[in-house]
Design a protein around this motif. Structure first.
Motif, PDB file in Angstrom:
ATOM      1  N   SER A  53     -10.069  -1.229 -15.204  1.00  0.00           N
ATOM      2  CA  SER A  53      -8.782  -0.518 -15.158  1.00  0.00           C
ATOM      3  C   SER A  53      -8.346  -0.093 -16.552  1.00  0.00           C
ATOM      4  O   SER A  53      -7.718   0.958 -16.725  1.00  0.00           O
ATOM      5  N   MET A  79      -2.940  -6.447  -6.551  1.00  0.00           N
ATOM      6  CA  MET A  79      -3.977  -7.328  -6.018  1.00  0.00           C
ATOM      7  C   MET A  79      -3.615  -8.793  -6.249  1.00  0.00           C
ATOM      8  O   MET A  79      -3.876  -9.649  -5.400  1.00  0.00           O
ATOM      9  N   GLN A 127       2.804   1.555  -3.449  1.00  0.00           N
ATOM     10  CA  GLN A 127       1.968   1.999  -4.557  1.00  0.00           C
ATOM     11  C   GLN A 127       1.504   3.434  -4.370  1.00  0.00           C
ATOM     12  O   GLN A 127       1.427   4.202  -5.327  1.00  0.00           O
ATOM     13  N   SER A 170      -9.527  -3.266  -3.776  1.00  0.00           N
ATOM     14  CA  SER A 170      -9.202  -4.337  -4.719  1.00  0.00           C
ATOM     15  C   SER A 170      -8.750  -5.597  -3.989  1.00  0.00           C
ATOM     16  O   SER A 170      -9.182  -6.715  -4.310  1.00  0.00           O
ATOM     17  N   THR A 171      -7.886  -5.419  -3.011  1.00  0.00           N
ATOM     18  CA  THR A 171      -7.364  -6.568  -2.272  1.00  0.00           C
ATOM     19  C   THR A 171      -8.467  -7.299  -1.507  1.00  0.00           C
ATOM     20  O   THR A 171      -8.555  -8.532  -1.541  1.00  0.00           O
ATOM     21  N   GLY A 198       0.812  -1.208   0.000  1.00  0.00           N
ATOM     22  CA  GLY A 198       0.000   0.000   0.000  1.00  0.00           C
ATOM     23  C   GLY A 198       0.844   1.254   0.000  1.00  0.00           C
ATOM     24  O   GLY A 198       0.597   2.187  -0.778  1.00  0.00           O
ATOM     25  N   SER A 239      -1.869  -0.625 -11.821  1.00  0.00           N
ATOM     26  CA  SER A 239      -1.018  -1.048 -10.711  1.00  0.00           C
ATOM     27  C   SER A 239      -1.824  -1.734  -9.616  1.00  0.00           C
ATOM     28  O   SER A 239      -1.354  -2.689  -8.987  1.00  0.00           O
ATOM     29  N   ASN A 240      -3.038  -1.269  -9.392  1.00  0.00           N
ATOM     30  CA  ASN A 240      -3.885  -1.898  -8.379  1.00  0.00           C
ATOM     31  C   ASN A 240      -4.190  -3.351  -8.728  1.00  0.00           C
ATOM     32  O   ASN A 240      -4.193  -4.229  -7.860  1.00  0.00           O
ATOM     33  N   SER A 289      -4.883   6.175  -4.221  1.00  0.00           N
ATOM     34  CA  SER A 289      -4.200   4.928  -4.557  1.00  0.00           C
ATOM     35  C   SER A 289      -4.329   3.907  -3.436  1.00  0.00           C
ATOM     36  O   SER A 289      -4.642   2.732  -3.674  1.00  0.00           O
ATOM     37  N   SER A 297      -8.059   2.613  -3.198  1.00  0.00           N
ATOM     38  CA  SER A 297      -8.459   1.726  -4.296  1.00  0.00           C
ATOM     39  C   SER A 297      -7.751   0.380  -4.215  1.00  0.00           C
ATOM     40  O   SER A 297      -8.347  -0.669  -4.503  1.00  0.00           O
ATOM     41  N   LEU A 298      -6.483   0.370  -3.805  1.00  0.00           N
ATOM     42  CA  LEU A 298      -5.775  -0.903  -3.663  1.00  0.00           C
ATOM     43  C   LEU A 298      -6.343  -1.716  -2.500  1.00  0.00           C
ATOM     44  O   LEU A 298      -6.453  -2.949  -2.584  1.00  0.00           O
TER      45      LEU A 298
END
Length: 709
Positions: free
Chosen positions: A111, A132, A59, A86-87, A56, A127-128, A79, A82-83
């Motif tokens: 994306s 992920m 990124q 996603s995770t 995290g 990147s996310n 960022s 959103s990550l």
């Protein structure tokens, strides 16, 4: 261009390391944020949570390096959030491969569509997905997955806080953009001394305009010197062109031309001084020789008519630039009245009134940006959209890479789809260049990191320290080239996963093989389902032709209905033609290395048409530089010329799109009617003739290209 040559050119581009100004302070701040997150997580929760939180923070820091004018803390928070989402969603479906595959395809498709909102959104979204694929393998339960998501978001929060607490060169990107615009004007003035019809690249001014848009929070804190100078730079551009161009009345040789060259050199020196002051936040230091040239009374005795008016207006505008560029402690919110009265008294001698500061351009907040992004993404849901094709390609390739990674006996198969989603871009050149660069960088980075792990056998804390060092090196070298950054990204992942022992379960051969597989899948996907720019060049050229024709028509119409230099329709038309020209130039650059035979436009035709329309725009710019004052006597023939320009360029743009020979009969008929009784204006008839010559050159370029097929 053949496929072999295209592959060779893109490979060379991907492996190129550029010499760029490094920013060690910003890189150190990002690495500090990563170190704080990793250290805190290790001490309290253990290696598994530390790995999640590190991704995290890692990124989020990368997001702050993107080319965006938004506040860096906002990018870091967006960022990290959103990550984290996603995770968590990925883990909820991770136990069921079919459900996870559906989520992966949907998430990757979205994306891909995010590129409609711009490269920053596209890079963060891609990147996310890549992160992920790694982070969903770490948790062991839903509660644990939620905790990991929280820690990932915490990593973004830490990076955002550090940007606020440890600012490095506040407003540096905006300062650079405005300074680059003024420096471009200075370079233009110097080139005009030797080439009176030299072209001007509008990209720096467009970049500065984009940088000038601010959110409400930014508007309250923006330095005063960043408010107003861009508008002055916009107004200086046509004045410089008008002063230098022989069409205005200054002979190509003689005392008047010598005086013009002196004025252009002095203007360049003043603009450079203002650019340096804005870039560094320092007082403006003007070179005395330049000041002496601009203040000498000899100019009034040597220059006459339009050239004299242009020289006086140039001196006044340069005074405004110097006044605006001086650093002040007040912000734009508190100095509006000061800026409005900052124009020297000499401005009134130009006949155009005092210069007013440029109005604040608003940038929507992230919340208000959501519906705009959704609308842009929906607009790309059409068959011929490069963004839609990219979204389809990247989602199919990521799913295929995930399935192949699961089937192959390597373990940690996420390396293949992760490589694919990180290298794929909407255009051919970047996709192939990044594929080669990622493979080369991964090969070197994994080999070096594995050698360190096997020889030194670092423990958990030493692996964490090595991961932070690699992250610092990646942040430092990020803008020098994708290959250089990938060396340290690959090593970072090895050391990070090595914190919990996961980094030693794969050999260099396994990781490199999976990365190579991901890159090959990305390259094959573009070859099978491409979005070539070459066939669309005619459409881009037609868009530029139509927009520059509207600009010329609007400017010319102002001679029939004088409204002064502040006409909003002229400004709007100018911005439209600049955007169309930049879109054309970007399309030409993307098409240069595509392995596609030209379909109607050869390289020679592209260059000739580009030169012709640039000349057409330059003539319109000269007319703009001499717009009559509000209330001046109208010039009725200008209305006829404006209408003929509009009709001719609209019809010509349609014919260019349809691959027909463009004709300019409306404009030609207007000029024929003027042959015996031209309008009583020093530039209008001459400008109309130059317009027609430029359009005829466009026809020649397109027809020669058609015959060459």
């Amino acid at each position: 261009m053949s496929w072999l040559r295209a592959l060779k050119e893109t490979a060379r581009s991907g492996l190129t390391v550029e010499r760029r100004r490094l920013e060690p302070a910003i890189a150190a701040r990002a690495a500090l944020g990563l170190a704080l997150v990793v250290g805190f997580s290790l001490a309290l929760f253990g290696p598994a949570v530390a790995v999640s939180s590190a991704f995290g923070a890692f990124q989020a820091a990368i997001a702050t390096f993107q080319r965006s004018w938004r506040p860096r803390p906002t990018l870091a928070l967006a960022s990290g959030a959103s990550l984290a989402v996603s995770t968590f969603l990925g883990y909820l479906t991770g136990a069921h491969q079919a459900f996870f595959l559906v989520l992966l395809v949907l998430w990757t498709f979205l994306s891909g569509l995010a590129w409609a909102a711009g490269p920053t959104a596209g890079i963060i979204a891609s990147s996310n997905v890549a992160m992920m694929l790694v982070t969903v393998t770490l948790p062991t339960s839903v509660a644990t997955a939620a905790g990991h998501a929280v820690m990932i978001f915490a990593g973004g929060v830490v990076q955002a806080v550090l940007v606020v607490v440890l600012p490095v060169r506040r407003w540096g990107a905006q300062r650079d953009a405005l300074a680059d615009a003024l420096a471009a004007e200075a370079d233009y003035a110097r080139r005009l001394r030797h080439d009176p019809v030299a072209p001007f690249d509008p990209v720096p001014l467009m970049t500065a305009r984009s940088a000038a848009a601010v959110t409400p929070r930014q508007a309250r804190r923006r330095p005063a010197e960043l408010h107003g100078a861009r508008g002055l730079a916009e107004r200086i551009r046509p004045v410089l062109a008008s002063l230098a161009d022989p069409a205005v009345g200054v002979p190509e040789e003689g005392p008047q031309r010598a005086r013009v060259r002196e004025l252009l050199a002095a203007a360049a020196a003043v603009l450079d001084a203002a650019a340096h002051a804005i870039r560094h936040g320092e007082p403006v230091t003007l070179p005395p020789p330049a000041v002496a040239v601009l203040r000498t009374p000899d100019t009034d005795a040597i220059l006459t008519g339009p050239s004299r008016r242009a020289a006086l207006r140039l001196a006044a505008l340069l005074g405004d630039v110097v006044e605006t560029a001086e650093p002040r402690t007040e912000t734009t919110e508190t100095t509006g009245a000061t800026e409005a009265t900052a124009t020297p008294a000499t401005t009134s001698t130009t006949g155009h009134g005092p210069a007013s500061p440029a109005s604040t351009r608003a940038r929507p907040t992230l919340v208000r940006l959501v519906p705009l992004v959704v609308a842009k993404a929906r607009a790309e849901l059409r068959r011929d959209s490069p963004v839609l094709r990219h979204a389809i390609r990247v989602s199919v390739v990521t799913a295929a890479g995930y399935l192949l990674g699961a089937v192959l006996p390597f373990g940690h198969g996420y390396w293949a789809p992760m490589a694919s989603v990180m290298v794929m871009r909407p255009d051919f050149s970047q996709t192939y260049a990044r594929s080669v660069a990622r493979f080369g960088g991964t090969l070197v980075g994994v080999a070096l990191a594995t050698a360190v792990v096997r020889s030194a056998d670092p423990g958990t804390y030493l692996s964490a320290a090595l991961a932070v060092v690699c992250a610092f090196a990646m942040y430092l070298l990020m803008r020098t080239g994708y290959a250089a950054g990938q060396v340290f990204v690959a090593a970072y992942v090895v050391f990070l996963l090595g914190m919990e022992g996961a980094g030693l379960t794969q050999t260099v051969r396994d990781r490199v093989t999976l990365t190579l597989l991901g890159g090959i899948l990305a390259m094959l996907a573009y070859a099978v389902y491409p979005a070539w720019e070459t066939p669309r060049l005619r459409g881009r050229l037609a868009d530029w032709l139509a927009s520059v024709g509207r600009y010329a028509a609007v400017v010319t119409a102002r001679y029939a209905d004088p409204a002064g230099t502040g006409s909003p329709d002229v400004r709007e038309a100018l911005l439209d033609t600049r955007a169309a020209r930049i879109a054309w130039q970007e399309a030409v650059e993307r098409a240069t290395h595509e392995p596609v035979r030209h379909r109607g436009l050869s390289h020679a035709a592209v260059e000739q048409a580009d030169h012709a329309l640039a000349e057409f725009g330059r003539v319109a710019m000269l007319l703009e530089a001499h717009l009559p004052e509000h209330g001046a006597p109208p010039l009725p023939p200008a209305a006829t010329l404006a209408e003929s320009l509009r009709r001719a360029t609209e019809r010509g743009a349609k014919e260019v799109r349809e691959r027909k020979e463009p004709h300019w009969d409306d404009l030609r008929e207007t000029l024929d009617a003027w042959s015996d009784d031209p309008p009583d204006h020093f530039l209008l008839h001459k400008g109309a003739t130059l317009f027609l010559e430029a359009l005829d050159e466009v026809t020649t370029a397109l027809m020669e290209s058609t015959r060459a097929r």
